[in-house]
Design a protein around this motif. Structure first.
Motif, PDB file in Angstrom:
ATOM      1  N   PRO A 205      38.474  32.698  35.311  1.00 13.33           N
ATOM      2  CA  PRO A 205      39.687  32.850  36.132  1.00 13.33           C
ATOM      3  C   PRO A 205      40.923  33.216  35.334  1.00 13.33           C
ATOM      4  N   ASP A 206      40.881  33.074  34.011  1.00 19.13           N
ATOM      5  CA  ASP A 206      42.032  33.430  33.190  1.00 19.13           C
ATOM      6  C   ASP A 206      42.053  34.916  32.839  1.00 19.13           C
ATOM      7  N   TRP A 207      41.059  35.667  33.337  1.00 15.43           N
ATOM      8  CA  TRP A 207      40.971  37.096  33.002  1.00 15.43           C
ATOM      9  C   TRP A 207      40.796  37.917  34.275  1.00 15.43           C
ATOM     10  N   LEU A 208      41.219  39.170  34.218  1.00 15.92           N
ATOM     11  CA  LEU A 208      41.029  40.129  35.294  1.00 15.92           C
ATOM     12  C   LEU A 208      40.533  41.438  34.705  1.00 15.92           C
ATOM     13  N   ILE A 209      40.046  42.305  35.583  1.00 11.04           N
ATOM     14  CA  ILE A 209      39.716  43.670  35.170  1.00 11.04           C
ATOM     15  C   ILE A 209      40.966  44.522  35.378  1.00 11.04           C
ATOM     16  N   GLY A 210      41.401  45.203  34.325  1.00  9.18           N
ATOM     17  CA  GLY A 210      42.577  46.061  34.411  1.00  9.18           C
ATOM     18  C   GLY A 210      42.212  47.514  34.227  1.00  9.18           C
ATOM     19  N   GLU A 211      42.864  48.382  34.990  1.00  9.42           N
ATOM     20  CA  GLU A 211      42.648  49.819  34.892  1.00  9.42           C
ATOM     21  C   GLU A 211      43.967  50.536  34.675  1.00  9.42           C
TER      22      GLU A 211
END
Length: 403
Positions: free
Chosen positions: A380-386
């Motif tokens: 939950p401390d990370w996301l996928i970024g584009e």
């Protein structure tokens, strides 16, 4: 009394002379002595320091005390040189209400017991907040105020004195220029056929008078030039001291960050202790070091609960894992194999620069905009970024999620 009247008349004459010189400069009718480029840069740097110090001071006061009336009250007490009365923090007030509610509901009931535990933690949080505010006020706000109310006032006073010296100098230059022009005109040889003998005597007398006026103007110019140079050197030394001010403010800023770090570390520890005491809520706090993934119940709620509870998504999540490699579930992410959701992605603004640790992460630059979304089973401390054709994991704490 006579001396006071003479001094008043002299000061009025000086003020009138400076006002005339300033007005003629603004109208482009008089020459102005320009300061060197280094001196102008020092003054611009000092003005910049003063303006930003004021803004940082005011906003830090808002951060530490959001209540405007409380800030005004503290300001009045400070100006009256009186001790500011101790004020109960919001956390301590909440703790008091929870404790009183527990006593009414019954301290032996489950709800009452929980209220007492949470209230005690709120009291500790309030005390930590009080210590932080006091530390930040002493180590950060006070030095900034001392600069604005002490050093900056001295610099402003000396700059005004320098401005007056410059106006006096330019006024003396203008008087000398006019006296020399009048002397040259008086010394011009008249036409013997058209001028009477009496005019020769008047012309010689006027020439002598203007010669005396030129000498007097030159003497005044030397005096004002000396005074201007002395005042310029004094002002220059004060302006160069701004560098020392920056060093002092830098040290205070480090102390402020240290105080803030200790405060948030205390709050985090208090909440972890409370979480352990409550027991059944274990794993629901985002910062829990013992559980970095959301609980299974939160990931897949029962069918009956899904029909009654409103969905309040904060970060877009891919609804299925079709097309997403099994490596995601194992904690290993290949950005090139991740497919974004068809809809529901969010924009985010990057708060700080971030350097990617490996090829699965996306390097970030402060203030840039990226698209983010989450995947099932992700930390939950990370996301996928584009960003364009680039893709990778990004830390949530470095982002400001936009609606």
């Amino acid at each position: 009394m006579d001396f006071n009247v003479k001094k008043l008349a002299s000061d009025a004459g000086v003020f009138f002379s400076r006002a005339m010189q300033f007005t003629e400069e603004k109208l482009g009718q008089a020459e102005k002595t320009e300061l060197d480029a280094h001196f102008e840069n020092l003054m611009a740097r000092a003005d910049c320091t003063k303006n930003w110090t004021e803004k940082i001071l005011r906003q830090t006061e808002v951060l530490l005390q959001p209540n405007l009336s409380a800030r005004v009250e503290e300001f009045l007490y400070e100006k009256l040189d009186r001790k500011v009365p101790s004020r109960v923090t919001n956390g301590e007030l909440l703790a008091q209400y929870m404790t009183e509610a527990a006593n009414d509901f019954g301290p032996g009931t489950p709800y009452g017991k929980t209220l007492i535990k949470v209230g005690e933690t709120q009291r500790r949080l309030g005390a930590a907040e009080r210590d932080f505010i006091q530390s930040a006020s002493i180590n950060f706000l006070t030095p900034l105020r001392n600069f604005l109310e002490g050093d900056w006032r001295t610099i402003s006073k000396e700059r005004r004195t320098l401005q007056n010296c410059r106006l006096d100098l330019d006024a003396c230059k203008a008087r000398l220029k006019k006296a020399k022009a009048a002397e040259a005109k008086a010394a011009a040889v008249p036409d013997f056929q058209e001028t009477r003998p009496r005019n020769y005597i008047l012309s010689a007398s006027a020439s002598a008078l203007w010669s005396d006026e030129v000498e007097k103007a030159e003497h005044e110019l030397r005096l004002t030039q000396t005074e201007f140079d002395r005042q310029a050197e004094v002002t220059r030394l004060l302006l160069e001291g701004i560098s020392s001010t920056h060093v002092n403010h830098l040290r205070c800023l480090h102390e402020f960050v240290e105080s803030q770090t200790n405060y948030y570390a205390q709050c985090y520890q208090y909440m972890l202790d409370l979480q352990k005491q409550l027991g059944r809520f274990s794993g629901t706090f985002v910062g829990n070091a013992e559980s970095t993934s959301p609980p299974a119940a939160a990931a897949s709620p029962p069918a009956g609960a899904a029909a009654t509870l409103p969905a309040v998504p904060t970060i877009p999540v891919v609804p299925t894992i079709v097309g997403v490699p099994s490596a995601v579930a194992e904690g290993v992410l290949n950005p090139n194999e991740v497919k974004p959701p068809a809809s529901g992605t969010r924009k985010a603004r990057v708060l700080y620069d971030y350097e990617a640790a490996d090829s699965t992460e996306l390097a970030l630059l402060a203030d840039e905009m990226i698209t983010v979304y989450s995947l099932p089973g992700m930390d939950p401390d990370w996301l996928i970024g584009e960003r364009g054709n680039q893709k990778g994991k990004v830390p949530v704490t470095y982002l400001e999620l936009l609606s």
